[in-house]
Design a protein around this motif. Sequence first.
Motif, PDB file in Angstrom:
ATOM      1  N   GLN A  21       0.843  -1.181   0.000  1.00 31.58           N
ATOM      2  CA  GLN A  21       0.000   0.000   0.000  1.00 31.58           C
ATOM      3  C   GLN A  21       0.887   1.243   0.000  1.00 31.58           C
ATOM      4  N   ASP A  23       0.915   5.352   0.282  1.00 32.80           N
ATOM      5  CA  ASP A  23       0.167   6.546   0.676  1.00 32.80           C
ATOM      6  C   ASP A  23       0.693   7.740  -0.121  1.00 32.80           C
ATOM      7  N   LYS A  24      -0.140   8.325  -0.975  1.00 33.46           N
ATOM      8  CA  LYS A  24       0.246   9.465  -1.807  1.00 33.46           C
ATOM      9  C   LYS A  24      -0.406  10.766  -1.350  1.00 33.46           C
ATOM     10  N   SER A  25      -0.770  10.831  -0.079  1.00 40.35           N
ATOM     11  CA  SER A  25      -1.457  12.028   0.419  1.00 40.35           C
ATOM     12  C   SER A  25      -0.499  13.161   0.752  1.00 40.35           C
ATOM     13  N   TYR A  26       0.820  12.890   0.769  1.00 46.13           N
ATOM     14  CA  TYR A  26       1.826  13.919   1.029  1.00 46.13           C
ATOM     15  C   TYR A  26       2.628  14.171  -0.238  1.00 46.13           C
ATOM     16  N   SER A  27       3.108  15.405  -0.385  1.00 45.27           N
ATOM     17  CA  SER A  27       3.914  15.750  -1.560  1.00 45.27           C
ATOM     18  C   SER A  27       5.022  16.709  -1.154  1.00 45.27           C
TER      19      SER A  27
END
Length: 260
Positions: A21, A23-27
């Motif tokens: 999994q 998590d792409k919620s941070y950049s």
Amino acid sequence: MRFSPLLSAFLLLAGCAGDLQIDKSYSSRGQDSREQFIVLHYTSTDLPRSLELLTRSDEVSSHYLIGDSPATVYQLIDETRRAWHAGDSEWNGRTWLNSSSIGIELVNRGYIQTGQGRLWYPFSEKQIDALIVLLKDIMQRHGLKPGAIVGHSDIAPQRKVDPGPLFPWKRLADAGLIPWPDAHAVSAWRMRFAARLPDIAWFQNQLGRFGYKVPRHGVLDQETRNVIAAFQMRYRPALFNGEPDAETAALLAVLNNDKS
């Protein structure tokens, strides 16, 4: 059913990879495009031969090819992948630009050698129109600034002359794609340099500041002449003999002052 310890470990790892999994919620703020430059070339041949060379060779390729008549834009390689178009190259200290550039080939025969010297082939108006639209699109998508567009002769002046002296760099400048020196400022600097021309070390330093790989030994050798000629082909195509003169010095001074 019983499995060996090695096979059991492999199956366990395979299962873990399948359940990964992300998590792409941070950049991260600290990022930009991998593509930093756009390199322009001519193909030295006609459209059928250009397509053959650029699609069937393991040694040369390009992201885009623009035909001459009609001015069709062909995408040959996805921009996320590397093309073999720049070779041994350097610009602004970056080397081997295949990994950080998008290559665009224009169908153009380049030149033929005659008794009076090289006879260069012009580019069609529609071909340059199509190129400008493509360049604007690429630069917008990758967040590139004016100055990111270079010729093959800029990044490899010791071995390449494309896109040649008939390529209309001024049209790209008028479209806001590359920097262009103010004519009045150039005239003023030219008068100053006509009275006293800077030494070769000054030319080498200024060419290096602009982006070229150039010797810094203060000697007007053939390598330095080739770099001067590449710069002249871009900004003073009426005379690109590689000689350091007042007008070339003025162009360099204005362009580098504008960069400061």
